[in-house]
Motif scaffolding. Sequence first.
Motif, PDB file in Angstrom:
ATOM      1  N   MET A  18       0.852  -1.171   0.000  1.00  0.00           N
ATOM      2  CA  MET A  18       0.000   0.000   0.000  1.00  0.00           C
ATOM      3  C   MET A  18       0.890   1.223   0.000  1.00  0.00           C
ATOM      4  O   MET A  18       1.631   1.446   0.939  1.00  0.00           O
ATOM      5  CB  MET A  18      -0.873   0.028   1.248  1.00  0.00           C
ATOM      6  CG  MET A  18      -1.346   1.417   1.625  1.00  0.00           C
ATOM      7  SD  MET A  18      -1.833   1.665   3.331  1.00  0.00           S
ATOM      8  CE  MET A  18      -0.352   1.390   4.219  1.00  0.00           C
ATOM      9  N   VAL A  59       1.406   4.734   0.916  1.00  0.00           N
ATOM     10  CA  VAL A  59       0.840   5.873   1.632  1.00  0.00           C
ATOM     11  C   VAL A  59       1.385   7.090   0.915  1.00  0.00           C
ATOM     12  O   VAL A  59       2.591   7.281   0.827  1.00  0.00           O
ATOM     13  CB  VAL A  59       1.236   5.881   3.124  1.00  0.00           C
ATOM     14  CG1 VAL A  59       0.762   7.160   3.784  1.00  0.00           C
ATOM     15  CG2 VAL A  59       0.656   4.670   3.828  1.00  0.00           C
ATOM     16  N   ALA A  77      -4.345   1.038   8.539  1.00  0.00           N
ATOM     17  CA  ALA A  77      -4.019   1.098   7.112  1.00  0.00           C
ATOM     18  C   ALA A  77      -3.011   0.008   6.734  1.00  0.00           C
ATOM     19  O   ALA A  77      -3.157  -0.654   5.699  1.00  0.00           O
ATOM     20  CB  ALA A  77      -3.480   2.479   6.756  1.00  0.00           C
ATOM     21  N   ARG A  78      -1.990  -0.195   7.569  1.00  0.00           N
ATOM     22  CA  ARG A  78      -0.996  -1.249   7.293  1.00  0.00           C
ATOM     23  C   ARG A  78      -1.644  -2.630   7.299  1.00  0.00           C
ATOM     24  O   ARG A  78      -1.377  -3.465   6.425  1.00  0.00           O
ATOM     25  CB  ARG A  78       0.130  -1.208   8.328  1.00  0.00           C
ATOM     26  CG  ARG A  78       1.163  -0.143   8.094  1.00  0.00           C
ATOM     27  CD  ARG A  78       2.393  -0.347   8.992  1.00  0.00           C
ATOM     28  NE  ARG A  78       2.074  -0.473  10.407  1.00  0.00           N
ATOM     29  CZ  ARG A  78       1.933   0.562  11.244  1.00  0.00           C
ATOM     30  NH1 ARG A  78       2.073   1.797  10.825  1.00  0.00           N
ATOM     31  NH2 ARG A  78       1.656   0.353  12.519  1.00  0.00           N
ATOM     32  N   ASN A  79      -2.509  -2.875   8.270  1.00  0.00           N
ATOM     33  CA  ASN A  79      -3.166  -4.179   8.370  1.00  0.00           C
ATOM     34  C   ASN A  79      -4.122  -4.404   7.204  1.00  0.00           C
ATOM     35  O   ASN A  79      -4.227  -5.521   6.694  1.00  0.00           O
ATOM     36  CB  ASN A  79      -3.898  -4.309   9.705  1.00  0.00           C
ATOM     37  CG  ASN A  79      -2.933  -4.390  10.870  1.00  0.00           C
ATOM     38  OD1 ASN A  79      -1.787  -4.805  10.727  1.00  0.00           O
ATOM     39  ND2 ASN A  79      -3.390  -3.968  12.040  1.00  0.00           N
ATOM     40  N   ASP A 104      -3.762  -3.188   4.241  1.00  0.00           N
ATOM     41  CA  ASP A 104      -2.923  -3.413   3.068  1.00  0.00           C
ATOM     42  C   ASP A 104      -2.513  -4.876   2.937  1.00  0.00           C
ATOM     43  O   ASP A 104      -2.335  -5.377   1.824  1.00  0.00           O
ATOM     44  CB  ASP A 104      -1.677  -2.527   3.131  1.00  0.00           C
ATOM     45  CG  ASP A 104      -0.782  -2.736   1.940  1.00  0.00           C
ATOM     46  OD1 ASP A 104      -1.259  -2.533   0.805  1.00  0.00           O
ATOM     47  OD2 ASP A 104       0.386  -3.123   2.126  1.00  0.00           O
ATOM     48  N   ARG A 105      -2.378  -5.561   4.030  1.00  0.00           N
ATOM     49  CA  ARG A 105      -2.006  -6.980   3.983  1.00  0.00           C
ATOM     50  C   ARG A 105      -3.112  -7.825   3.351  1.00  0.00           C
ATOM     51  O   ARG A 105      -2.851  -8.890   2.805  1.00  0.00           O
ATOM     52  CB  ARG A 105      -1.698  -7.487   5.390  1.00  0.00           C
ATOM     53  CG  ARG A 105      -0.442  -6.881   5.958  1.00  0.00           C
ATOM     54  CD  ARG A 105      -0.116  -7.436   7.333  1.00  0.00           C
ATOM     55  NE  ARG A 105       1.059  -6.764   7.843  1.00  0.00           N
ATOM     56  CZ  ARG A 105       1.113  -6.141   9.010  1.00  0.00           C
ATOM     57  NH1 ARG A 105       0.065  -6.128   9.809  1.00  0.00           N
ATOM     58  NH2 ARG A 105       2.216  -5.542   9.390  1.00  0.00           N
ATOM     59  N   GLN A 108      -5.829  -6.234   1.324  1.00  0.00           N
ATOM     60  CA  GLN A 108      -6.242  -5.600   0.067  1.00  0.00           C
ATOM     61  C   GLN A 108      -5.427  -4.328  -0.152  1.00  0.00           C
ATOM     62  O   GLN A 108      -5.729  -3.297   0.435  1.00  0.00           O
ATOM     63  CB  GLN A 108      -7.736  -5.249   0.123  1.00  0.00           C
ATOM     64  CG  GLN A 108      -8.258  -4.458  -1.041  1.00  0.00           C
ATOM     65  CD  GLN A 108      -8.725  -5.340  -2.166  1.00  0.00           C
ATOM     66  OE1 GLN A 108      -9.092  -6.478  -1.954  1.00  0.00           O
ATOM     67  NE2 GLN A 108      -8.707  -4.820  -3.363  1.00  0.00           N
ATOM     68  N   PRO A 109      -4.406  -4.386  -0.996  1.00  0.00           N
ATOM     69  CA  PRO A 109      -3.621  -3.176  -1.263  1.00  0.00           C
ATOM     70  C   PRO A 109      -4.493  -2.078  -1.896  1.00  0.00           C
ATOM     71  O   PRO A 109      -5.317  -2.355  -2.770  1.00  0.00           O
ATOM     72  CB  PRO A 109      -2.546  -3.646  -2.242  1.00  0.00           C
ATOM     73  CG  PRO A 109      -2.447  -5.121  -2.021  1.00  0.00           C
ATOM     74  CD  PRO A 109      -3.836  -5.562  -1.665  1.00  0.00           C
ATOM     75  N   VAL A 110      -4.313  -0.865  -1.420  1.00  0.00           N
ATOM     76  CA  VAL A 110      -5.052   0.288  -1.941  1.00  0.00           C
ATOM     77  C   VAL A 110      -4.232   1.542  -1.657  1.00  0.00           C
ATOM     78  O   VAL A 110      -3.479   1.589  -0.679  1.00  0.00           O
ATOM     79  CB  VAL A 110      -6.466   0.391  -1.311  1.00  0.00           C
ATOM     80  CG1 VAL A 110      -6.382   0.628   0.193  1.00  0.00           C
ATOM     81  CG2 VAL A 110      -7.309   1.443  -1.996  1.00  0.00           C
ATOM     82  N   ASN A 111      -4.353   2.530  -2.515  1.00  0.00           N
ATOM     83  CA  ASN A 111      -3.700   3.812  -2.268  1.00  0.00           C
ATOM     84  C   ASN A 111      -4.328   4.455  -1.037  1.00  0.00           C
ATOM     85  O   ASN A 111      -5.560   4.463  -0.896  1.00  0.00           O
ATOM     86  CB  ASN A 111      -3.886   4.744  -3.464  1.00  0.00           C
ATOM     87  CG  ASN A 111      -3.176   4.237  -4.694  1.00  0.00           C
ATOM     88  OD1 ASN A 111      -2.034   3.811  -4.630  1.00  0.00           O
ATOM     89  ND2 ASN A 111      -3.862   4.268  -5.819  1.00  0.00           N
ATOM     90  N   VAL A 112      -3.495   5.015  -0.187  1.00  0.00           N
ATOM     91  CA  VAL A 112      -3.968   5.651   1.039  1.00  0.00           C
ATOM     92  C   VAL A 112      -3.307   7.009   1.199  1.00  0.00           C
ATOM     93  O   VAL A 112      -2.116   7.170   0.930  1.00  0.00           O
ATOM     94  CB  VAL A 112      -3.640   4.781   2.281  1.00  0.00           C
ATOM     95  CG1 VAL A 112      -3.927   5.537   3.574  1.00  0.00           C
ATOM     96  CG2 VAL A 112      -4.418   3.484   2.254  1.00  0.00           C
TER      97      VAL A 112
END
Length: 159
Positions: free
Chosen positions: A1, A3, A94-96, A98-99, A101-105
């Motif tokens: 992800m 950030v 956000a980190r969890n 991403d593990r 479902q990766p997504v732009n944050v």
Amino acid sequence: MPVLDLLDLPAACPPGTPWLGLDLGENTIGVAASDTSRMIASPLELIRKTKFTQDAERLIKLMNGRNVSALVIGLPMNMDGTEGPRAQSCRAFARNLDRIQPVNVAFWDERLSTSAVERFLIEDLDLSRKRRAGVVDRTAAAWILQGALDRVRDQATWV
């Protein structure tokens, strides 16, 4: 992800894809969505926190169902501009996520967003405490997302 800095987010996202705004509370997650032109944020849903995996599954279902390309997460900064435990919790969320479902944050300073929304709901809409309880977090998410959308749009007009 990745950030990203908020102003770098549009370049990382396909055109015509909406963003979600999140207000991460202790017991709930307020969710708001932008339109596909990323002009208007609207309250969408209130997720009552249970277990992270279940909360993430619901959020991912919303993201996939709307073809969301980014999340704008409210970052509860201290009044002096430092990050405290609540901000660290948002970053961990956000980190969890991403593990799974990766997504732009991108994070957006949400200082006083809930109190501003509470004031609006009381003064402008005259909502009772009971009615406010059901809408304040998702409305705060819309407030956060709208602030981010406005910032991105304002930056684009100055370049």
